[in-house]
Design an enzyme around this catalytic site. Structure first.
Site, PDB file in Angstrom:
ATOM      1  N   GLU A  38      34.959   9.641  39.450  1.00 19.93           N
ATOM      2  CA  GLU A  38      35.320  10.593  40.500  1.00 19.93           C
ATOM      3  C   GLU A  38      34.247  10.667  41.583  1.00 19.93           C
ATOM      4  OE1 GLU A  38      38.170  12.027  41.093  1.00 19.93           O
ATOM      5  OE2 GLU A  38      38.953  11.031  39.323  1.00 19.93           O
ATOM      6  N   CYS A 194      52.873   8.356  49.738  1.00 19.32           N
ATOM      7  CA  CYS A 194      52.791   9.266  50.883  1.00 19.32           C
ATOM      8  C   CYS A 194      51.510   8.985  51.655  1.00 19.32           C
ATOM      9  CB  CYS A 194      52.843  10.714  50.402  1.00 19.32           C
ATOM     10  SG  CYS A 194      53.144  11.922  51.721  1.00 19.32           S
ATOM     11  N   CYS A 200      59.035   6.932  53.025  1.00 18.62           N
ATOM     12  CA  CYS A 200      59.881   8.101  52.735  1.00 18.62           C
ATOM     13  C   CYS A 200      61.160   7.720  51.998  1.00 18.62           C
ATOM     14  CB  CYS A 200      60.225   8.834  54.030  1.00 18.62           C
ATOM     15  SG  CYS A 200      58.790   9.585  54.839  1.00 18.62           S
ATOM     16  N   CYS A 203      60.718   8.086  48.298  1.00 16.44           N
ATOM     17  CA  CYS A 203      60.095   9.344  47.845  1.00 16.44           C
ATOM     18  C   CYS A 203      61.082  10.223  47.104  1.00 16.44           C
ATOM     19  CB  CYS A 203      59.534  10.094  49.051  1.00 16.44           C
ATOM     20  SG  CYS A 203      58.760  11.669  48.607  1.00 16.44           S
ATOM     21  N   CYS A 209      61.355  17.576  51.595  1.00 21.24           N
ATOM     22  CA  CYS A 209      60.072  17.501  52.301  1.00 21.24           C
ATOM     23  C   CYS A 209      60.233  18.105  53.685  1.00 21.24           C
ATOM     24  CB  CYS A 209      59.612  16.048  52.391  1.00 21.24           C
ATOM     25  SG  CYS A 209      58.136  15.818  53.409  1.00 21.24           S
TER      26      CYS A 209
END
Length: 358
Positions: A38, A194, A200, A203, A209
């Site tokens: 991370e 995204c 899209c 998605c 959305c």
């Protein structure tokens, strides 16, 4: 229109099961690999992190190994990832955990945030992945997804936007046992689907959305105001003694703190001539040959640095004051900034192409 709040977690988890990343080497419920990865992934893409992570974990397979490692060894393996303060803070954090906490990592995002270099998103990710805490991870990818689906106005430079995103993210968290999967799914959803130019059509949240339905996908999240990036200049002297190179580990504060560099001088004004004596006047009378390189442009987050480099071969008895002579193998084992590594490679190629004849 379906309610995105009710669908959100299930939709991205379902998408991730079919399309997400499941074979990343740090995808384990162990705080140490998660912490290392991370921190490396802060402002750095997975494809760049993977080889560095593998090498880092081979060298320091346990937190105890990392805590005991010399700073130079750590910085050498980090070289090339940039943002070197991340390496310094990771080392500090692991040493605190090993030496002051008995090797027990804090298990909540709130406690993890107290460690050096761990902001809310990194701390939330580690807590969610390693300890299944219902903690918010709202990195740039997550912000983009949430801003579009729920039409959150603003940009990441605005505290109000960040606060609204984090409040929204907290309201969408699934149950504790799903947190590792959900957090990875949210990261991957933003990184793979995204994106800045999203797909899209693929998605699962397309029909709820807000940004897509309003025809405003490109407006979310808002762009940060563009600021003029200042330009700085530097003269860098690669001083060779046969095949050795004079370097020193920088102790000054700054982006290259703790890394090894040749003599250099930074200035705000453009460089008219890369004169090695303007950086190392003590070399006067000892330079056998001078090779000037093309300027190298290196972009930092907040400024652009134009490096004017010169390679010099020195006569016996001459050396830059305060520097150490390192052989070729030694230079490969210490941490050097990426532009220094690039320029050193060019210097060696030029010296091989134009051997010293006396």
């Amino acid at each position: 229109m379906r309610d995105p709040e009710k669908l959100f977690a299930d939709a991205i988890i379902g998408w991730h099961e079919a399309c997400g990343r499941h074979d990343l080497p740090w995808q384990v419920e162990d705080w140490y690999p998660r912490l290392v990865s991370e921190v490396m992934l802060q402002q750095t893409q997975v494809v760049s992190v993977l080889p560095k992570y593998e090498a880092f974990m081979t060298a320091f397979p346990t937190p105890e190994c990392l805590a005991a490692a010399p700073d130079d060894d750590v910085m050498a393996l980090w070289a090339g990832l940039g943002y070197y303060s991340r390496a310094r803070n990771l080392l500090k954090a692991v040493r605190i955990i090993v030496n002051e906490m008995g090797g027990r990592c804090p298990e909540t995002a709130a406690e993890l945030e107290k460690l050096p270099g761990l902001g809310p998103s990194t701390a939330g990710a580690v807590a969610a992945f390693a300890f299944r805490e219902r903690a918010v991870m709202a990195d740039g990818n997550a912000q983009r997804v949430l801003a579009r689906v729920f039409m959150v106005e603003g940009n990441a430079a605005q505290p109000g936007f960040v606060k609204e995103i984090r409040t929204l993210a907290a309201s969408l968290l699934p149950s504790s046992e799903l947190m590792p999967t959900y957090t990875q799914a949210l990261m991957d959803f933003g990184a793979m689907l995204c994106k800045r130019n999203p797909d899209c059509g693929a998605c699962p949240l397309a029909d709820c959305c807000g940004a897509r339905l309003a025809g405003r996908v490109a407006d979310f999240p808002g762009r940060k105001p563009r600021r003029e990036r200042p330009v700085r200049h530097a003269v860098m002297v690669f001083a060779f003694a046969e095949n050795g190179l004079w370097l020193r580990r920088r102790t000054e504060k700054g982006v290259w703190h703790g890394l090894w560099t040749p003599p250099l001088r930074q200035q705000d004004e453009p460089v008219e001539s890369a004169d090695p004596l303007s950086v190392c006047p003590e070399l006067e009378g000892g330079i056998l040959r001078t090779i000037r390189l093309e300027p190298l442009v290196h972009d930092f987050t907040h400024y652009r640095l134009i490096i004017h480099s010169v390679a010099v071969d020195l006569a016996q008895g001459f050396a830059p004051e305060g520097f150490e002579l390192l052989g070729e193998q030694e230079t490969a084992s210490v941490g050097m900034p990426t532009p220094v590594v690039k320029l050193l490679t060019i210097c060696r190629e030029e010296r091989d192409f134009r051997p010293l004849l006396f």
